[in-house]
Each structure stands twice: as structure tokens, then as C-alpha cells.
Enzyme design. Structure first.
Site, short mmCIF file in Angstrom:
data_model
loop_
_atom_site.label_atom_id
_atom_site.label_comp_id
_atom_site.label_asym_id
_atom_site.label_seq_id
_atom_site.Cartn_x
_atom_site.Cartn_y
_atom_site.Cartn_z
N GLU A 34 -2.87 1.72 -2.82
CA GLU A 34 -4.00 1.50 -3.73
C GLU A 34 -5.34 1.67 -3.01
OE1 GLU A 34 -3.91 1.47 -6.81
OE2 GLU A 34 -1.79 1.08 -7.21
N LEU A 77 -9.76 11.48 4.71
CA LEU A 77 -9.76 10.74 3.45
C LEU A 77 -11.16 10.28 3.07
CD1 LEU A 77 -6.58 8.48 3.61
CD2 LEU A 77 -7.07 10.25 1.94
N TYR A 117 -8.89 -5.03 -9.33
CA TYR A 117 -7.85 -4.04 -9.62
C TYR A 117 -6.76 -4.05 -8.54
CZ TYR A 117 -5.29 0.28 -9.59
OH TYR A 117 -4.26 1.18 -9.53
N ASP A 135 -7.89 0.08 -13.93
CA ASP A 135 -8.68 1.10 -13.23
C ASP A 135 -9.30 2.04 -14.27
OD1 ASP A 135 -6.54 2.62 -14.10
OD2 ASP A 135 -6.11 3.49 -12.13
#
Length: 351
Positions: A34, A77, A117, A135
Site C-alpha cells: 500500500e 519509485l 486509508y 482511496d
């Protein structure tokens, strides 16, 4: 609307993607996935996830990982604050919970870098607890399902949507329900284009589809304009060794603690003389090489837009200034993570 959960779960069981963190949904795996999937597509994150878990298979390994190695595992990333917070949270978990994530939503929410979330995803998918995981995909699905034009970027609106999500969540299967909503938004109820209503298990219930407004939803508040910042990048090579000068950024703020080519933010220098002076300002001894410009580049952060101008120059061998290192090609490939903001100059540094 009472048929939402059964129809959704039947669809999910038949159409769910096989993903490593879904096939083995331990709380740690869910957590790492996540955090990686924030601001990153699943297809782009998967190879990073697999390398990360292979090298750091549990929370104690993550907590103990050297920071430079952690940045290298994350290289490409972007949004490095995510992984820095991930490690801080892992260290808290080792100190307070013996190295295992707590099976408690509020305790998860208190960890560094864990928002509502992510806490809800870990709680529901990793532990089977009744918790929301709302989300952007879920907000889009429910905006269309209820034909609700309220701006989903508003905190009060998001709370209302979360209450709706929870009203339909089956207490005996909260994890699959939350994943099914995310999956529906990712594969069928698409953003930025025509939703694939013919494939949707909730099409007959969808008020936005009936009203013909699905494509207009969800509504969002107008984003604030990004601040444009000129950045002059000094690509300084050491004569003889071919090593490049890297400078460590401050431990707080944008790209905190990362290594980069020396960069002057808020400054657009022009001409070789100005570049020589900038290098001298770092404490470097000048040489006879004339600085050469590289093509301009641009990098967009969430709130700032960098307009970069790069200059290449070679200087005589000398000690690196304070806060800097000379990095060989091997160092650049295996040790130091170069932020994506400087990817336009990566070929220069590795050439």
C-alpha cells in the site's frame, strides 16, 4: 443498494488479479504494497515490491536496513518520504510491538506515514477487521454509484462517502470487500475516460449511469497551481578517476537526505563563467575545462515544478567538499539512489 456487497464479491472472486501481496496478504505485505502503490501504478510497483520483500522479508529487517540501501531499493519509485516513514514506523513497531504490526486500527493509524486509508487496508485485508479503506478508486465508484457531485477532495464529503462504504461492508469479509471496490475502480469504473459499464456488476444499481452523469464524476476541487522553480544542476566530473560529485540534501524538506548532483534551487545560471563561480562557491578548485550546457529538463512534484538546466564540467582531482562525495559508476549503480528529478542527467553520470 443492499445488493452491492454480494454482487461485488461475486465479481471479485471471478475477476481478481493475482498479485503477490494479495496471494500472501500478511499484514507486512499489505503494508509495504500500500505504501508503494501511493502515487504508483501496480505494474510499475510490482518488481520493486518483489525485490523489497526478498531483501527485507520482515519488519525487523526493514527497521535495521541501512538508509542508503533502503533508498537504493526504492530508487525509481520516487516520493522517498514514503520509504523513510515506512522505516521509522518499522522501528516503532519493533520497539513497541515486538516487530509485529498491531491488529488495531487506531494503533496502526498512529504509526509514521500511515494514514486512514493505509490503516484501513492493513486492518481489513491483513487482519480481517471491519475498517474502511477509501482511496481514489473507491471514491470514484461511490460518486458514480450514488450520482453524488459533491467534491471528493473535501474532508467532510470524504467522511460521508466513508460512511456509505461502511454501511455496505460485510463484517465477515471486510478485506475482500475493500479490495473488490479498489479493483472495480482500477479495472472497470475507470478514471479519465469512459467507464466500462458493460462489465460492471453494479451497473443496474448505478444512479450515475442511469442519469448519464458517470463520466462527469467524481467532482474535485480545483487544484492550486504549482510553484515553478528554476534549478541549475552542476554535473562535475573528477579528472583521472571519472567519478562524479554528489551532494547530500538536507534531512528535512523536499527529497530529504538523498544524494544528488549539486543543484542550485531558485537559480538559473547562464554561461561558463557563472558555472565556474558556482563550483568555486562549493569550495572546489577550478580547472581549465569549459563548462558545457546540457538540454533543459523539467520535473513535476505535487506542489512544485522544477525547470532544470544542467552543466557538465571536469575538475582536477581534489577532496570532495563538506557534505559531498565523489561517486564512481559502480557507486552510482549499486550504492547511491539518484532521485527521479535528475533522471534527465542519468545517462551523463553513467556514461
Amino acid at each position: 443498494m443492499e445488493n452491492i456487497a454480494p454482487a461485488l464479491l461475486d465479481w471479485f472472486n471471478q475477476n481478481r488479479r493475482s498479485l503477490p501481496f494479495r496471494d500472501d496478504p500478511t499484514p507486512y505485505h499489505v503494508w509495504v504494497s500500500e505504501i508503494m502503490l501511493q502515487q504508483t501504478r501496480v505494474s510499475a510497483a510490482l518488481p520493486y515490491y518483489e525485490r523489497f520483500i526478498e531483501e527485507l522479508p520482515d519488519i525487523p529487517a526493514l527497521a535495521a536496513c541501512p538508509p542508503e540501501r533502503l533508498d537504493k531499493l526504492w530508487e525509481g519509485l520516487g516520493y522517498y518520504r514514503r520509504v523513510h516513514s515506512l522505516q521509522k514506523a518499522a522501528q516503532v513497531v519493533c520497539e513497541q510491538y515486538g516487530g509485529a504490526l498491531p491488529a488495531d486500527y487506531d494503533a496502526l493509524l498512529a504509526l509514521p506515514g500511515v494514514g486512514p486509508y493505509t490503516a484501513g487496508a492493513i486492518a481489513s485485508i491483513g487482519f480481517g477487521l471491519a475498517a474502511p479503506a477509501v482511496d481514489g478508486n473507491v471514491l470514484r465508484v461511490f460518486a458514480r454509484l450514488y450520482n453524488d457531485p459533491s467534491p471528493v477532495t473535501d474532508a467532510a464529503v470524504k467522511r460521508t462517502f466513508t460512511q456509505r462504504v461502511m454501511a455496505h461492508q460485510p463484517p465477515d469479509n471486510p478485506g475482500d470487500y475493500n479490495q473488490a471496490l479498489m479493483e472495480l475502480g482500477a479495472l472497470v469504473c475507470l478514471p479519465g475516460g469512459e467507464p466500462l459499464c458493460g462489465r460492471c456488476p453494479l451497473a443496474d444499481l448505478c444512479q450515475g449511469r442511469k442519469a448519464g452523469t458517470a463520466l462527469e464524476l467524481p467532482k474535485k476541487a480545483e487544484p492550486k497551481p504549482r510553484r515553478v522553480v528554476p534549478v541549475t544542476v552542476l554535473l562535475i566530473r573528477q579528472e583521472g578517476t571519472g567519478a562524479w560529485l554528489l551532494q547530500k540534501r538536507p534531512e528535512t524538506g523536499l527529497l530529504a537526505g538523498l544524494w544528488q548532483p549539486p543543484a542550485l534551487e531558485g537559480v538559473c545560471l547562464e554561461g561558463p563563467d557563472a558555472i565556474r563561480q558556482a563550483a568555486a562557491g562549493l569550495g572546489l578548485v577550478p580547472g581549465s575545462d569549459t563548462p558545457r550546457p546540457r538540454p533543459a529538463a523539467k520535473h513535476i512534484f505535487s506542489h512544485v515544478e522544477w525547470h532544470l538546466s544542467g552543466w557538465v564540467m571536469t575538475l582536477p582531482a581534489q577532496p570532495a567538499p563538506e557534505g559531498c562525495v565523489w561517486a564512481s559508476r559502480e557507486d552510482l549503480e549499486g550504492r547511491y539512489a539518484l532521485p527521479g528529478a535528475f533522471k534527465a542527467y542519468r545517462k551523463v553520470l553513467l556514461g
